[in-house]
Motif scaffolding. Structure first.
Motif, PDB file in Angstrom:
ATOM      1  N   PRO A  72       0.800  -1.234   0.000  1.00 23.87           N
ATOM      2  CA  PRO A  72       0.000   0.000   0.000  1.00 23.87           C
ATOM      3  C   PRO A  72       0.828   1.275   0.000  1.00 23.87           C
ATOM      4  O   PRO A  72       0.295   2.351  -0.297  1.00 23.87           O
ATOM      5  CB  PRO A  72      -0.810  -0.128   1.305  1.00 23.87           C
ATOM      6  CG  PRO A  72      -0.815  -1.574   1.628  1.00 23.87           C
ATOM      7  CD  PRO A  72       0.505  -2.083   1.158  1.00 23.87           C
TER       8      PRO A  72
ATOM      9  N   THR B 204       4.849   4.017  -4.411  1.00 20.32           N
ATOM     10  CA  THR B 204       4.706   5.322  -5.057  1.00 20.32           C
ATOM     11  C   THR B 204       5.272   5.260  -6.472  1.00 20.32           C
ATOM     12  O   THR B 204       6.124   4.423  -6.781  1.00 20.32           O
ATOM     13  CB  THR B 204       5.452   6.418  -4.279  1.00 20.32           C
ATOM     14  OG1 THR B 204       6.862   6.137  -4.319  1.00 20.32           O
ATOM     15  CG2 THR B 204       4.986   6.478  -2.830  1.00 20.32           C
TER      16      THR B 204
ATOM     17  N   ILE C 286      -5.218   8.711  -7.944  1.00 21.70           N
ATOM     18  CA  ILE C 286      -4.992   7.277  -8.074  1.00 21.70           C
ATOM     19  C   ILE C 286      -3.584   7.004  -8.616  1.00 21.70           C
ATOM     20  O   ILE C 286      -3.169   7.579  -9.622  1.00 21.70           O
ATOM     21  CB  ILE C 286      -6.048   6.652  -8.999  1.00 21.70           C
ATOM     22  CG1 ILE C 286      -7.451   6.878  -8.418  1.00 21.70           C
ATOM     23  CG2 ILE C 286      -5.793   5.171  -9.213  1.00 21.70           C
ATOM     24  CD1 ILE C 286      -8.580   6.524  -9.365  1.00 21.70           C
ATOM     25  N   GLY C 287      -2.858   6.111  -7.919  1.00 19.34           N
ATOM     26  CA  GLY C 287      -1.510   5.769  -8.340  1.00 19.34           C
ATOM     27  C   GLY C 287      -0.464   6.798  -7.967  1.00 19.34           C
ATOM     28  O   GLY C 287       0.687   6.698  -8.404  1.00 19.34           O
TER      29      GLY C 287
ATOM     30  N   LYS D 250      -1.693   7.263   2.171  1.00 19.71           N
ATOM     31  CA  LYS D 250      -0.533   6.402   1.899  1.00 19.71           C
ATOM     32  C   LYS D 250       0.632   6.737   2.821  1.00 19.71           C
ATOM     33  O   LYS D 250       1.491   5.892   3.093  1.00 19.71           O
ATOM     34  CB  LYS D 250      -0.144   6.547   0.427  1.00 19.71           C
ATOM     35  CG  LYS D 250       0.887   5.567  -0.066  1.00 19.71           C
ATOM     36  CD  LYS D 250       1.086   5.673  -1.581  1.00 19.71           C
ATOM     37  CE  LYS D 250      -0.020   4.993  -2.372  1.00 19.71           C
ATOM     38  NZ  LYS D 250       0.315   4.886  -3.829  1.00 19.71           N
TER      39      LYS D 250
ATOM     40  N   TYR E 194      -4.102   5.608  -1.467  1.00 24.02           N
ATOM     41  CA  TYR E 194      -4.440   4.400  -2.213  1.00 24.02           C
ATOM     42  C   TYR E 194      -5.902   4.086  -1.942  1.00 24.02           C
ATOM     43  O   TYR E 194      -6.547   4.712  -1.086  1.00 24.02           O
ATOM     44  CB  TYR E 194      -3.540   3.222  -1.830  1.00 24.02           C
ATOM     45  CG  TYR E 194      -3.665   2.736  -0.407  1.00 24.02           C
ATOM     46  CD1 TYR E 194      -4.554   1.717  -0.064  1.00 24.02           C
ATOM     47  CD2 TYR E 194      -2.867   3.273   0.612  1.00 24.02           C
ATOM     48  CE1 TYR E 194      -4.665   1.258   1.242  1.00 24.02           C
ATOM     49  CE2 TYR E 194      -2.970   2.817   1.919  1.00 24.02           C
ATOM     50  CZ  TYR E 194      -3.869   1.817   2.235  1.00 24.02           C
ATOM     51  OH  TYR E 194      -3.970   1.363   3.525  1.00 24.02           O
TER      52      TYR E 194
ATOM     53  N   SER F 207      -4.846  -0.423  -5.350  1.00 23.22           N
ATOM     54  CA  SER F 207      -6.000   0.377  -5.767  1.00 23.22           C
ATOM     55  C   SER F 207      -6.736  -0.258  -6.936  1.00 23.22           C
ATOM     56  O   SER F 207      -7.970  -0.332  -6.946  1.00 23.22           O
ATOM     57  CB  SER F 207      -5.547   1.793  -6.148  1.00 23.22           C
ATOM     58  OG  SER F 207      -4.986   2.466  -5.055  1.00 23.22           O
TER      59      SER F 207
ATOM     60  N   ASP G 180      -0.037  -0.880  -5.207  1.00 22.65           N
ATOM     61  CA  ASP G 180      -0.622  -0.455  -3.924  1.00 22.65           C
ATOM     62  C   ASP G 180      -2.018  -1.029  -3.678  1.00 22.65           C
ATOM     63  O   ASP G 180      -2.623  -0.784  -2.629  1.00 22.65           O
ATOM     64  CB  ASP G 180      -0.616   1.070  -3.787  1.00 22.65           C
ATOM     65  CG  ASP G 180      -1.609   1.803  -4.686  1.00 22.65           C
ATOM     66  OD1 ASP G 180      -2.546   1.182  -5.209  1.00 22.65           O
ATOM     67  OD2 ASP G 180      -1.442   3.029  -4.864  1.00 22.65           O
TER      68      ASP G 180
ATOM     69  N   SER H  35      -0.606   2.105  -9.021  1.00 22.14           N
ATOM     70  CA  SER H  35      -1.996   1.753  -8.703  1.00 22.14           C
ATOM     71  C   SER H  35      -2.200   0.247  -8.677  1.00 22.14           C
ATOM     72  O   SER H  35      -3.097  -0.250  -7.981  1.00 22.14           O
ATOM     73  CB  SER H  35      -2.953   2.414  -9.701  1.00 22.14           C
ATOM     74  OG  SER H  35      -2.929   1.760 -10.971  1.00 22.14           O
TER      75      SER H  35
END
Length: 443
Positions: free
Chosen positions: A190, A193, A360-361, A348, A366, A218, A216, A213
């Motif tokens: 999670p 980056t 997002i991402g 995050k 996340y 998402s 992590d 994304s």
């Protein structure tokens, strides 16, 4: 009759192919263009991209020749009617063109919201390679499509759509769906980056934010929430369970806790790490002794839990099948029928008041899956709305963001449509304005 045969027949009858407008000529969009080029009776008529060179390159690779980029809307429309390719920089320019289906491969929720909503109002069918938009306002878009006599759908080739086909199959043969899910391609981190993953992304020829994304979690949460809302399945707990599993483990892991599995309840979506990826699965249950004996004879296991598994999903390679399904059958491949689940934003890292969320991402949040009723009761912030939001008080890493933690820009299209969807879910009437009357959507 196969879709290819039907598309050929349609082109013979109408004298033209299915005309498709594409938003976004990045990795997914380029793959979609390449695949449509191989399908008779279907044609990419126009591409919208903020970097027009990408649209030109996509048409060049598909041997369509030089695309038209300037001129009046009428001149661009005339070019489409002549079968000449068109490139524009504004995705909403596609709405005015004489095309049948708009496919959004932008991956940006707000872009998808605008294109889908105004495209539907203009009489276009809408197909998304943008599940991020679907898990934010998909129920509203599906409702608008039904009222307008159009099709709104998520594209085939992505895990939720291919898994839904397995869900339908398992239900059609009279089994109870215990769990539907996917294999996650990489271990869950999670804190990932885009900066930390930059070298990996470069080696994979990926956008670092897209890779982040995935890593992590998402994207997995987004995909399984879309599946839950399209199949009337639930999220059993925040973030799901996500065990490590092999294909052979599936019917043992994804059974209820009382039967020795990981699931707090049956009838849910979930995921696993391990060599199940890149496949999707459904765990079906049947305890009829005649059926279980037949299933064991057919080498499906001793039961009463059975794994139905598809070992692949083919992303943009399969996506044109959704265009055919929409145009020929007038059916969505996947669209919300209920609103059981949300993807909510989680810090995050430690966030400080005054910071902006990068979406997002990115490096700030996340997404995690949650039941929609819990998200509403606790005023949790949908991941699809949080990009660009201002942090208004310090938030510790791992905290699920609430409406008291961030100030969302309520003037974006997706936020405006989300307010309409909230009214729809609450059973309140909603008005559908003509295209261009965005201001009247405010609730």
């Amino acid at each position: 009759m196969s879709y290819m045969d039907q598309l050929r027949q349609r082109e013979r009858e109408l004298g033209r192919p299915v005309r498709v407008g594409l938003v976004g000529a990045g990795q997914m969009g380029l793959g979609f263009v390449a695949q449509v080029t191989r399908i008779p009776g279907m044609e990419i008529s126009a591409i919208a991209d903020v970097v027009p060179e990408r649209g030109h390159e996509a048409f060049k690779r598909s041997n369509r020749g030089q695309a038209i980029t300037c001129g009046t809307p009428g001149e661009r429309a005339a070019a489409v009617l002549r079968g000449e390719p068109v490139v524009v920089t504004d995705a909403l320019d596609l709405v005015a063109l004489p095309i049948d289906v708009i496919v959004d491969a932008s991956g940006v929720p707000d872009v998808g919201a605008s294109v889908a909503f105004f495209g539907l109002l203009a009489g276009k069918d809408i197909a998304l390679l943008n599940v991020e938009c679907d898990v934010t306002i998909g129920l509203l878009l599906s409702t608008v499509a039904q009222r307008m006599g159009r099709v709104y759908t998520v594209c085939r080739g992505d895990e939720p759509v291919e898994c839904k086909r397995l869900v339908d199959y398992v239900r059609d043969i009279g089994f109870t769906v215990v769990c539907a899910g996917k294999g996650k391609n990489n271990p869950l981190d999670p804190t990932a980056t885009p900066e930390a993953l930059a070298d990996q992304a470069k080696a994979k020829h990926m956008n670092p934010k897209m890779l982040a994304s995935f890593v992590d979690g998402s994207k997995t949460m987004i995909e399984m929430v879309a599946l839950a809302n399209a199949t009337d399945l639930q999220v059993s707990q925040r973030g799901m369970t996500g065990p490590h599993a092999t294909v052979n483990d599936l019917p043992w892991a994804f059974r209820t806790e009382e039967d020795g599995g990981v699931l707090p309840a049956a009838g849910v979506v979930d995921y696993c790490t391990g060599p199940v990826a890149p496949g999707v699965f459904v765990i079906g249950h049947c305890d009829d002794p005649v059926v279980t004996a037949e299933m064991e004879y057919l080498m499906m296991g001793e039961g009463p839990y059975y794994a139905f598994y598809r070992p692949f999903h083919l992303a943009s390679v399969e996506a044109p099948l959704t265009v055919a399904e929409a145009v020929l059958d007038r059916n969505p491949s996947l669209a919300p029928t209920v609103w059981n689940a949300e993807v909510v934003a989680v810090a995050k890292r430690d966030l400080r008041a005054g910071e902006r969320i990068d979406g997002i991402g990115g490096s700030t949040v996340y997404g995690t899956a949650e039941r929609a009723v819990v998200a509403a009761d606790e005023q949790l912030v949908p991941l699809g709305l949080v990009s660009g939001a201002e942090v208004v008080r310090d938030v510790a890493a791992g905290t699920v963001l609430t409406a008291q933690d961030v100030r969302i820009d309520h003037n974006t299209m997706i936020a405006t449509l989300r307010r309409l969807q909230d009214r729809l879910i609450a059973g309140q009437p909603i008005d559908l304005p003509a295209a261009g009357q965005t201001a009247s959507l405010a609730a």
